[in-house]
Design an enzyme around this catalytic site. Structure first.
Site, PDB file in Angstrom:
ATOM      1  CE  LYS A  72       1.301  -4.781   7.051  1.00 17.90           C
ATOM      2  NZ  LYS A  72       1.420  -5.048   5.594  1.00 17.90           N
ATOM      3  CB  SER A 147       4.961  -6.603   5.346  1.00 18.46           C
ATOM      4  OG  SER A 147       3.785  -6.051   4.804  1.00 18.46           O
ATOM      5  CB  SER A 171       2.308  -7.348   2.366  1.00 15.04           C
ATOM      6  OG  SER A 171       3.677  -7.067   2.209  1.00 15.04           O
TER       7      SER A 171
END
Lengths: 479, 476
Positions: A72, A147, A171
Site C-alpha cells: 500500500k 482505503s 481499511s
C-alpha cells in the site's frame, strides 16, 4: 500448467522449493496480467520491474522466498516514491524502509510495486486518491472498498500474490470483503507501525490482504513482532501461525452480537453471514448470542478520535522539508496555506478541519475526552463479551460493493460503510474478513471474525476451517 | 502607593545526554547544519519517537534534587503549532501531567533565606534553529538542535524582586551543576529563562495583570528586564493606564521591554495525549535508586564545610556555589591543613581571576596541587606573601606550575642567614653615613638600609631575617 499469478503464496512456495517454478516465472506471469488488466482495474500506482535474474537468486531459506508482494502506498520503501495517494507527497522518496519492509526483504519477498488507496487512507472506496479511483475487479463500475482498495483489487484480480494494507477503521477488512479476498487487521501493537505514514496513530495497523487464510497466516508470521522503533508495538512472542491452521472448530464459542444485525444491513449480506454462522455451527462451533451495547456510538467516537490524531499527524506536510510546496508565496504563512490548500484533497481537508475543531480549547472535553471515554466503554463491551465467547462473528460491511461516485457527495453514508469494522480498531482487537457469499449480482460478501487481543490464532483456526469447508474463496472475478 | 512585584520563572534546560530525546542522534554542539538528524528528529512521514531512557533519568534526577514529587503515570502530549523549526509542527511535551511537581528550592537573598516553590518539572523536545541570511528573502533551518531533550522548570509566583529571581537562577544553576545534567550556559542557549511578572499594591492578595517576559540572554539580563518591567508596570498604574496581559520581549540594546503579542493573539496549542508513546508507570525502585545516587547538594556541602573545616557559613556558601569550585577546595584541604587560608586564596585572588577571565576553576588551569605547593612555600618562608600573589598570576597566565614559575624567575626567597649577613655587611660598610645617622638616633634611617639590602638581593631576601640581622649588626 496453471497460470502462476492465480496461485497462493504457500502453493508457489512449494513449487519454488521443489524447483518446478522460478520466481522470475511468477513475475513474468504477473506482469503480463498487470499489463493486460491494470489499465482497467487501476490497482497499482507504481509497478516495479524487479530484475528477473536477481529474483531467482533470492535466498531460498526465506519464509517468502521469491514471492511477489504489493505494498500500500502509505508504507515507506527506501528511495521509492511513497505518496499516500496525495499530491502533497508528490515525488516523496523516504530515506528508509518501514520495519515491515525490512522484514519482507529479509524473508526474500519481492516488492512488486505500490497499490492505490484513498488519500492518506481517508475513505472507504478508494475514490479520494489523487491518482483516481481503483475499480472493483468483480464489477468495474463499482468501488473496491477502501482505503486499501488497490491492494485488495490487486489480490482479487490476480495482479499480485500477496499485498499489505493498513487498517484504521476497516481499511483492510472492508475492501477485502468487497473484493472477495482475505484481509486481517492484527491486534494493535502486533505489527510495527514504523514507516507506516500515520493516519491515526492509536488505531492504525498494517496487515495482510491475501487469497486465502493460509497466506494471511504466512504473511502475518513474517511482519509481526516487537520493534524497538515503535513504542506502541508490544513484546509478545510471535506464535507459529501455521499451527493454527487446523480444520476444527468443535467447541469454539462464537458470539453473534445483536447490535450488528440492524437496520441498514443489506438483506443479502445478512443472509450470507447468517448462513456462514450456520456452517460454523454445523461444524461443531457453539453459537452464543451476545450484546455489545455501545456499538451504536462507535462511528461517532471514531470520527472524533481518528480525525483529531490525523489533524496533528498531517501537520508536518507543510512544504518545508519535502513533498509539494506552492510555487509562489508572499511569506511563511502564505506558503503553508497555499501548499496545504493545493496539496490536500477534499476529504483530507474535511478530516483535518474536523480534528482541529475537536482538539480546540473549549471543545476538547466535550469531544475528544468524551470520545476517549466511550472508547473505553466499547473496549469493556468486548472484554465482557469475550467472557462468554472465543470469537465474535459479524458482517464486515453492511452492503456489497457500491457504484463509483454513489457516496462521494454523502460523507455520512460513506462513513457508515465502516460501521462494523470500526469497533475492532477502537478496542485494539484482531479482526479478519473472509469471503462468505455472493450477492445475486455476483458481488462478494465478507464475514468478519474478531478475537481477543493477540489471539489471531483462534481467528485463523475458525477462518481456515470455514474456508476448507466452503468454496467462496475459490471464485475468481471474470475479467 | 507602595507596590510589590510578583515573579514566576520558567527555565528551559537542555539536558546533556549523549543522544536526543526520542531518537539516537548525537547532541554534540557546533556541528555542520543538519548533520545530526535522522528521519525521527526530522519528523519524516512514518517515523516514530522512542523515549531516551537517559533523558528520563536525568529529568528524574533534577526533579528529586528540586524536592519534587514524581508522577505515578508518565505520559507525553502533543503541543500543536506551526513553525518551520518544528519539523512535525507539533512538539512532544507534557501538559496536564508533568513528570514531577510540587517541589522547592531554598535561596538566600542577602542574609534572608527563602523557599521558592517549584510548580512543575517536565520533559519535552527542543526545536531546530532558524537562520535568516542577511539581505536574502529566504530563511534556513538547522535541525541539529531539534529533538534535544529539554527540561522545563516552572516556579510558583514566589519571587518578590528581580534580585530574588537572580538569586533563584544562581541557586538553580548551582544545583544543576552538581547534578551534571546540563551545561547551564545561557549564552549557548542550553539554559533559557522566561518570566511572568506582575505588580500589586502591597497587602493586596489578588495577582495583578501578568506579563510574560522573554528574550533575556543572561542572568543579569533577567534581572535588568524584570527591574525595567516592574517599574514600567508601576508607572503605568500610576498613570491610570490599563495593563494588558501580554508577552513582551527584553531589548538588550535599548534596555527596555517591547510588546510582542497580546493574550487575544495567544495560540491554541490543541494539546492531546501523544499516541505514539505509551504511558508508563515509573518503577519506585528506580526512583529510589536515583534518589540514593544523588550527589551531595550545595546546602549539605555548606553544612559539612562549616563542620569539617571550621569555615564560616558565608565562606562555605561561596565555596559550594559551584560544584567544581567546592571540589577544588576539598582537594586542596586534603593536603593542606589551614582551610581558612585556602578559602581566602580561592575567594580572593583566584575568584578575581575567574571573574576577569570569565572562566571556571577548571579552565583556569591551576591545579590544586600547584596551589597547595604555593601556600606551603609561603609557610616555609621560601617566598613572601606578596611574591606568591605574583607567582599565582604568572602561573595562571602561562599555565605553568607555580613551583616552576618560582624556579624560572629565580624568585625563591633568600632565608639563608649567612648569605643575608654577607649582604648586610656590604651595605653597612658602603653606607657609613646612614649608619652613623641611625646610631645618632635617627631611627628612620633603617628603612633606607633595608631598601638597599633588598635592592642588592633583588627583593628576594626574607624581610624578617633582614630586619633581625641588620638590627643585630647595627647594635654591635
Amino acid at each position: 500448467m496453471e497460470k502462476l499469478q492465480s496461485l497462493t503464496a504457500h502453493r508457489l512456495k512449494e513449487l519454488i522449493e521443489k524447483g518446478d517454478v522460478r520466481p522470475s516465472n511468477i513475475l513474468s506471469d504477473l506482469f503480463d496480467r498487470i499489463k493486460a488488466l491494470d489499465g482497467k482495474v487501476k490497482a497499482f500506482v507504481r509497478v516495479n520491474k524487479p530484475d528477473a535474474a536477481e529474483a531467482d537468486r533470492v535466498n531460498k531459506a526465506g519464509k517468502l522466498a521469491g514471492i511477489p508482494i504489493t505494498i500500500k502506498d502509505n508504507i515507506c520503501v527506501k528511495d521509492e516514491e511513497t505518496t499516500c495517494a496525495s499530491k502533497i507527497l508528490a515525488d516523496f522518496k523516504p530515506p528508509y524502509d518501514a520495519t515491515v519492509i525490512k522484514k519482507l526483504r529479509a524473508e526474500g519477498a519481492i516488492l512488486m510495486g505500490k497499490s492505490n488507496m484513498d488519500e492518506f487512507a481517508f475513505g472507504s472506496s478508494c475514490e479520494t486518491s489523487c491518482y483516481g479511483p481503483t475499480k472493483n475487479p468483480w464489477d468495474l463500475e463499482r468501488i473496491p472498498g477502501g482505503s486499501s482498495g488497490g491492494s485488495a483489487a490487486a489480490v482479487a484480480a490476480d495482479e499480485t500474490i500477496l499485498a499489505l494494507g493498513s487498517d484504521t477503521g476497516g481499511s483492510i477488512r472492508q475492501p477485502a470483503s468487497l473484493c472477495g479476498v482475505v484481509g486481517l487487521k492484527p491486534t494493535y501493537g502486533r505489527v510495527s507501525r514504523y514507516g507506516l505514514i500515520a493516519f491515526a496513530s492509536s488505531l492504525d495497523q498494517i496487515g495482510p490482504i491475501t487469497k486465502d487464510v493460509e497466506d494471511a497466516a504466512l504473511l502475518l508470521g513474517v511482519i509481526a513482532g516487537h520493534d524497538e522503533m515503535d513504542s506502541t508495538s508490544v513484546d509478545v512472542p510471535v506464535p507459529d501461525y501455521k499451527r493454527s491452521l487446523v480444520k476444527d472448530v468443535r467447541g469454539l464459542r462464537i458470539g453473534v452480537p445483536k447490535e450488528y444485525f440492524i437496520k441498514g444491513l443489506d438483506k443479502e449480506v445478512e443472509d450470507s453471514v447468517r448462513g456462514a454462522i450456520n456452517v460454523l455451527k454445523d461444524l461443531g462451533a457453539k453459537i452464543v448470542d451476545i450484546s455489545l451495547p455501545h456499538t451504536e456510538y462507535a462511528v461517532s467516537t471514531y470520527y472524533i478520535i481518528a480525525p483529531a490524531e490525523a489533524s496533528s499527524n498531517l501537520a508536518r506536510f507543510d512544504g518545508v522539508q519535502y513533498g509539494h510546496r506552492a510555487k509562489t508565496s508572499k511569506d511563511m504563512i502564505d506558503m503553508y496555506i497555499k501548499t496545504r490548500s493545493e496539496g490536500f484533497g477534499n476529504e483530507a481537508k474535511r478530516r483535518i478541519l474536523l480534528g482541529t475543531y475537536c482538539l480546540s480549547s473549549g471543545y476538547y472535553d466535550a469531544y475528544y475526552l468524551k470520545a476517549q471515554k466511550v472508547r473505553t466503554r466499547i473496549r469493556e463491551d468486548f472484554d465482557k463479551a469475550f467472557g462468554a465467547c472465543d470469537l465474535v462473528v459479524t458482517p464486515t460491511s453492511p452492503t456489497a460493493a457500491f457504484k463509483i461516485g454513489e457516496k462521494m457527495d454523502d460523507p455520512l453514508s460513506m462513513y457508515l460503510s465502516d460501521i462494523y469494522t470500526i469497533p475492532a480498531n477502537l478496542a485494539g482487537l484482531p479482526a479478519m474478513s473472509i469471503p462468505c457469499g455472493f450477492s445475486k449480482n455476483s458481488l462478494p460478501i465478507g464475514m468478519q471474525i474478531l478475537a481477543k487481543p493477540f489471539d489471531e490464532e483462534t481467528i485463523f483456526r475458525a477462518a481456515y476451517t470455514f474456508e476448507q469447508n466452503t468454496e467462496f474463496h475459490k471464485q475468481k472475478p471474470k475479467l | 502607593m507602595n507596590y510589590e512585584t510578583v515573579i514566576g520563572l520558567e527555565v528551559h534546560l537542555q539536558l546533556s545526554t549523549n543522544t536526543k530525546a526520542f531518537c539516537g542522534c548525537s547532541t554534540k554542539f557546533g556541528q555542520p547544519p543538519n548533520s545530526q538528524t535522522c528521519p525521527v528528529c526530522l519528523g519524516f512521514p512514518g517515523s516514530l519517537p522512542v523515549l531516551n531512557e537517559e533523558a528520563f533519568n536525568y529529568a528524574i534526577k533534577v526533579a528529586l534534587a528540586l524536592n519534587c514529587k514524581i508522577q505515578d503515570l508518565i505520559k507525553f502530549d502533543r503541543k500543536n503549532y506551526y513553525y518551520p523549526d518544528l519539523p512535525k509542527n507539533f512538539q512532544i511535551s507534557q501538559y496536564d501531567m508533568p513528570l514531577s511537581y510540587d517541589g522547592f528550592v531554598d535561596i538566600s537573598s542577602g542574609a534572608k533565606r527563602k523557599r521558592i516553590r517549584i510548580k512543575r518539572v517536565h520533559l519535552e523536545e527542543d526545536a531546530g534553529k532558524l537562520m535568516h541570511p542577511a539581505g536574502e528573502n529566504y530563511s534556513l533551518v538547522d535541525y541539529n538542535r531539534g529533538g534535544m531533550p529539554l527540561l522545563e522548570i516552572v516556579t510558583e509566583p514566589d519571587l518578590s524582586s528581580p534580585e530574588e529571581a537572580y538569586d533563584y537562577l544562581t541557586k538553580l544553576k548551582s544545583i544543576l551543576g552538581y547534578l551534571k545534567v546540563s551545561d547551564c550556559d545561557m549564552e549557548k542557549g542550553s539554559l533559557r529563562c522566561d518570566a511572568n511578572i506582575s505588580v500589586r499594591p502591597r497587602g493586596e492578595t489578588k495577582l495583578g495583570t501578568k506579563v510574560e517576559l522573554k528574550n533575556m540572554n543572561s542572568f543579569k539580563g533577567v534581572k535588568l528586564g524584570l527591574e525595567y518591567e516592574s517599574k514600567r508596570q508601576v508607572a503605568a498604574i500610576g498613570d491610570n493606564e490599563k495593563l494588558v496581559q501580554e508577552t513582551r520581549l527584553w531589548d538588550v540594546e535599548k534596555n527596555i521591554t517591547v510588546s510582542m503579542r497580546s493574550k487575544e493573539e495567544a495560540q491554541d496549542y490543541r494539546y492531546f495525549p501523544e499516541p505514539d508513546l505509551v504511558p508508563f508507570v515509573v518503577d519506585k525502585i528506580t526512583i529510589e535508586k536515583v534518589r540514593k545516587d544523588l550527589p551531595e547538594l550545595p546546602e549539605a556541602k555548606t553544612d559539612r564545610f562549616v563542620k569539617e573545616f571550621g569555615l564560616s557559613e558565608y565562606d562555605a556558601n561561596v565555596l559550594t556555589s559551584d560544584v567544581d569550585f567546592a571540589g577544588y577546595f576539598e582537594t586542596c584541604a586534603r593536603s593542606y591543613k589551614n582551610a581558612k587560608t585556602i578559602a581566602n586564596w580561592l575567594m580572593g585572588d583566584i575568584m578575581a581571576q575567574m571573574n576577569t577571565r570569565n572562566a571556571g576553576i577548571k579552565e583556569l588551569g591551576l591545579t590544586a596541587d600547584g596551589l597547595v605547593a604555593l601556600l606551603k612555600m609561603i609557610d616555609s618562608q621560601a617566598i613572601s606573601g606578596k611574591m606568591a600573589k605574583e607567582v599565582l598570576l604568572e602561573a595562571i597566565e602561562t599555565k605553568k606550575d607555580p613551583a616552576i614559575v618560582v624556579k624560572e624567575k629565580g624568585l625563591s626567597q633568600i632565608s639563608d642567614s649567612s648569605k643575608i649577613e654577607e649582604v648586610v655587611s656590604v651595605v653597612i660598610s658602603r653606607e657609613a653615613k646612614t649608619v652613623a645617622d641611625y646610631k645618632n638616633g635617627k631611627k628612620a634611617a633603617i628603612t633606607f638600609l633595608i631598601g638597599q639590602i633588598m635592592k642588592e638581593t633583588r627583593g628576594k631576601a626574607n624581610p624578617g631575617l633582614v630586619n633581625e640581622i641588620l638590627k643585630k649588626k647595627l647594635g654591635e
